[in-house]
Motif scaffolding. Structure first.
Motif, mmCIF file in Angstrom:
data_model
loop_
_atom_site.group_PDB
_atom_site.id
_atom_site.type_symbol
_atom_site.label_atom_id
_atom_site.label_comp_id
_atom_site.label_asym_id
_atom_site.label_seq_id
_atom_site.Cartn_x
_atom_site.Cartn_y
_atom_site.Cartn_z
ATOM 1 N N UNK A 109 0.837 -1.198 0.000
ATOM 2 C CA UNK A 109 0.000 0.000 0.000
ATOM 3 C C UNK A 109 0.878 1.256 0.000
ATOM 4 N N UNK A 110 1.903 1.238 0.844
ATOM 5 C CA UNK A 110 2.775 2.421 0.939
ATOM 6 C C UNK A 110 3.712 2.509 -0.253
ATOM 7 N N UNK A 111 4.152 1.328 -0.735
ATOM 8 C CA UNK A 111 5.014 1.349 -1.931
ATOM 9 C C UNK A 111 4.255 1.929 -3.120
ATOM 10 N N UNK A 112 2.918 1.739 -3.089
ATOM 11 C CA UNK A 112 2.087 2.274 -4.179
ATOM 12 C C UNK A 112 1.777 3.757 -3.966
ATOM 13 N N UNK A 113 2.365 4.337 -2.941
ATOM 14 C CA UNK A 113 2.214 5.779 -2.705
ATOM 15 C C UNK A 113 0.935 6.169 -1.994
ATOM 16 N N UNK A 114 0.304 5.217 -1.311
ATOM 17 C CA UNK A 114 -0.959 5.516 -0.630
ATOM 18 C C UNK A 114 -0.690 6.169 0.724
ATOM 19 N N UNK A 115 -1.278 7.330 0.944
ATOM 20 C CA UNK A 115 -1.160 8.000 2.252
ATOM 21 C C UNK A 115 -2.530 7.935 2.919
ATOM 22 N N UNK A 116 -2.714 6.936 3.765
ATOM 23 C CA UNK A 116 -4.043 6.705 4.347
ATOM 24 C C UNK A 116 -4.301 7.573 5.580
ATOM 25 N N UNK A 117 -3.216 8.068 6.205
ATOM 26 C CA UNK A 117 -3.378 8.929 7.384
ATOM 27 C C UNK A 117 -2.984 10.363 7.023
ATOM 28 N N UNK A 118 -3.705 11.315 7.610
ATOM 29 C CA UNK A 118 -3.309 12.719 7.371
ATOM 30 C C UNK A 118 -2.236 13.131 8.382
ATOM 31 N N UNK A 119 -1.908 14.398 8.395
ATOM 32 C CA UNK A 119 -0.818 14.861 9.268
ATOM 33 C C UNK A 119 -1.158 14.710 10.757
ATOM 34 N N UNK A 120 -2.470 14.547 11.063
ATOM 35 C CA UNK A 120 -2.867 14.337 12.462
ATOM 36 C C UNK A 120 -3.080 12.860 12.784
#
Lengths: 467, 282
Positions: A232-243
């Motif tokens: 998921x992260x390798x695919x560039x997915x940012x599931x959480x925001x800065x908070x």
């Protein structure tokens, strides 16, 4: 119909029986109350109660007992130290917290800190943690949102950390003329390397040719969401925001999730991970790897090489440890950090003394002792320790490989370590269930993506902002 | 023609019996294979290990690994908890069954039915309230917490089985005769009721024993010290890491399975007659 005189006798007998039975019942009912009055064997009086995640090696537990014993002797304060298995300790902590009888201190290797902090159960330990030379990533994993006090602060102390490296059998690759050092580092090329390994082994005509990858898809394994998150992260997915709150509206979240579900389900349906990887139980990937049924597997800590180091040095020397490939679109390889944290519970009522013990536990010499007795399975969270020769020049190449991963650019805390909402996503096995629906029920990947995204969004709304 | 039909019927029954036996014994066989396998041969997928070894059994018996370093003590703990729980369940259930079935109070039916309502809520839901109750009684960490909880969960079913049997199988004339001879309720209970209730009591006793013997969740929650833990909790500790010593775990599990098997065979005759207790109501 019974005779009248018998009824009279029976009535008397019944009264007598019930009277005596009542006395016995009253005695039984009073028993616990009497036990309570007498103090009972339950709560350990004035001693400080510490619950500790049981180690894999006997020496780990001995080290914890020695370190805590030293504090107890120095302060004259009794400590009731109990070891519990990591998977089961979560339920025990939950029960104790709900019953209002938590321990003073708990060290747990699972991300419960976000939950207990959210419930307002944990003591603020900023005054202790601020004085510690924590690595930036460890410091970020110590802060949580307390929904009762509506505040974000330091509610847990990361004692140690670990990552999920990739392990492979060097000799198995050599036999088919391959070497991981020559494998491409880009995402597609790297995984194609392992697929090619399987194809070559197939062509070699072995009786039981190994499978390329030991990839966990089972909802019974903690590894499944970890492996999933890497893609998921390798695919560039940012599931959480800065908070650290779940945000599914961000660019690329849906695409990233669809890519991940498709990539993993293709790996399985094309036969590059064992057929039973969808139903593995705890340690399934460890077993197939150690039985040389797969060329490689990702796995948390150094438990795989550690398990053969003493009994089978040749096998130990044959295992290679390395990091993950570059991200799908290029860029630094993902490296997830997970943490074992010490938590202090407010309701236990002895926070000041517990903080004193916490300071002792986090003393660099004590942490180093504990980690060394864990035979390097874990990695320190204190910056000065990460520069110690034990980690930088360890004769064990696996420990050195982990040290290298922890120095890498792509290192980030596992989302589970940061967000209560995301930890619920994993607890509810949303990823594994989506994969099962695709692979077993034949659901369309796009539909499975939308369904999963809806559930994740709902959990995000349920828990709101985390920090 | 009749003989042929009978032979076919027997063959079908034998086939079903063999199928059931294989289905039941397969997990035990698997446990045996894993426990006899050397560490590097676990899950090799063979029907029988190439190089079988008793090392795992010897490790357990000699407490040769820190995962089983208190094996004998914890086996004793399990035995103690199970026996006391079984005795407790039998004491409560026979007394209650006697009251319900022989003294026939007006609320007998309500009592039996409401006791069974205990099973409406799964144990896992009750774990936290029970933990809280045991904490209030200062019983956390004590084996009595586990014993009391097991008795609580074992008694309703035991009461139901025993009261059904008592109603259906023990003629009330026996009580009347004894009463005329001057026997009180306690004497009738001890000298007439209990001896006649032996078959269902064996079944209920084994049921309560197994309930306590196999209990994991409550044992883990209520007990704290390793010295007071029961063996199922220790078995659970094997899963502490993803690197599991399956052969030692399976060897421990096989040892742990022995006492219930021995008890079952020791009381086999009573079990077969008692297990139908309460099946027919007069």
């Amino acid at each position: 119909m019974r005779p009248a005189n018998n009824d009279q006798v029976s009535a008397f007998a019944r009264r007598e029986f019930l009277r005596r039975g009542g006395l016995v019942a009253a005695g039984l009912a009073l028993g616990p109350a009497l036990l309570t009055a007498c103090g009972g064997p339950g709560r350990a009086g004035e001693s400080l109660t510490v619950w500790w995640s049981k180690g894999y090696y006997e020496e780990e537990d001995a080290a914890a007992a020695r370190i805590i014993g030293a504090w107890s002797r120095a302060t004259g304060r009794a400590v009731n130290l109990q070891f519990y298995s990591t998977p089961a300790m979560g339920s025990k902590l939950t029960s104790a917290v709900e019953a209002g009888r938590p321990p003073d201190i708990a060290y747990h290797q699972n991300a419960r800190a976000s939950l207990f902090a959210h419930q307002g159960q944990l003591a603020d330990v900023s005054d202790v943690v601020d004085t510690l030379a924590l690595t930036p990533i460890a410091r970020s994993a110590s802060r949580f949102y307390d929904n009762q006090r509506q505040v974000t602060s330091t509610f847990a102390t990361p004692l140690l950390t670990w990552t999920i490296p990739i392990f492979h059998w060097k000799s198995m690759l050599t036999e088919i003329g391959l070497d991981l050092r020559e494998a491409p580092r880009n995402w597609d090329g790297y995984w194609e390397f392992w697929r090619e390994a399987q194809r070559r082994a197939d062509r070699a005509g072995a009786e039981r040719p190994p499978t390329a990858v030991g990839w966990s898809l089972s909802s019974a394994m903690e590894d499944t969401p970890e492996h999933f998150q890497y893609v998921l992260r390798a695919a560039g997915t940012a599931l959480l925001d800065e908070n650290n709150a779940i945000d599914v509206s961000g660019p690329g979240v849906r695409d990233g999730l669809e890519y991940t579900l498709r990539w993993i389900s293709d790996l399985y349906s094309e036969g590059y991970t064992p057929r039973d990887s969808i139903s593995w139980q705890s340690g399934g990937n460890n077993q197939v790897f150690l039985n040389q049924q797969v060329f490689m597997t990702p796995n948390g800590t150094l438990s795989i090489p550690g398990s053969v180091k003493e009994n089978d040095p040749a096998a130990w020397a044959d295992i290679g440890t390395s990091g993950w490939p570059e991200a799908v679109g290029g860029g630094a390889p993902t490296a997830l950090a997970k943490f074992g944290r010490i938590m202090l519970f407010e309701d236990a009522g002895r926070v000041s003394e517990a903080k004193d013990l916490l300071r002792h536990l986090m003393d660099p010499a004590n942490v180093q002792q504990y980690l060394e007795d864990g035979r390097g399975r874990w990695y320190p969270t204190l910056t000065p320790l990460t520069e110690q020769p034990y980690w930088t020049d360890n004769p064990d190449p696996n420990v050195r490989a982990v040290h290298e991963i922890f120095g890498s650019e792509g290192l980030a805390p596992d989302w589970r370590e940061l967000s209560l909402a995301y930890s619920r996503v994993e607890d509810l096995n949303i990823w594994a269930k989506s994969l099962t629906r695709i692979l077993i029920d034949g659901q369309d990947v796009a539909k499975a993506t939308d369904d999963a995204l809806r559930q994740v969004e709902l959990l995000g709304r349920q828990f709101g902002a985390q920090a | 023609m009749k003989t042929r039909r009978s032979a076919l019927s027997t063959t079908a029954l034998v086939a079903v019996g063999v199928l059931l036996a294989v289905w039941t014994l397969l997990p035990v066989y698997h446990m045996l294979v894993v426990s006899l396998s050397p560490s590097d041969e676990l899950f090799a997928g063979r029907l029988w290990p190439e190089d079988p070894t008793l090392t795992a059994f010897s490790t357990v018996l000699t407490e040769g690994d820190f995962t089983v370093e208190r094996f004998w003590l914890q086996l004793w703990n399990s035995l103690f908890v199970a026996v006391v729980s079984a005795v407790g369940v039998l004491a409560i259930a026979t007394l209650a069954a006697f009251a319900v079935a022989r003294l026939r109070p007006r609320w007998a039916g309500l009592l039996t039915t409401s006791a069974l309502a205990t099973y409406v809520i799964p144990l896992s839901f009750l774990a936290i309230p029970l933990y809280k109750a045991m904490a209030n009684y200062n019983l956390l960490g004590s084996q009595w917490a586990l014993i009391l909880a097991t008795i609580t969960f074992g008694s309703p079913y035991a009461l139901w089985v025993l009261s059904q049997y008592a109603r259906a199988s023990i003629p009330s004339e026996l009580d009347e005769a004894a009463t005329i001879d001057g026997a009180g309720a306690w004497r009738i209970y001890f000298q007439i009721f209990l001896p006649l209730m032996r078959p269902p009591m064996v079944v209920v006793g084994i049921y309560a024993f197994l309930l306590a013997w196999n209990e994991y969740l409550m044992a883990f929650l209520f007990l704290s010290e390793e010295d007071s833990m029961t063996l199922p909790v220790t078995l659970g500790n094997f899963l502490n890491s993803d690197q599991i010593q399956w052969n030692v775990m399976m060897a421990t599990a096989l040892f742990y399975a022995l006492p219930p098997v021995l008890i079952y065979y020791a009381f086999q005759r009573n079990v077969s007659s008692g297990s139908t207790a309460g099946g027919v109501k007069n």
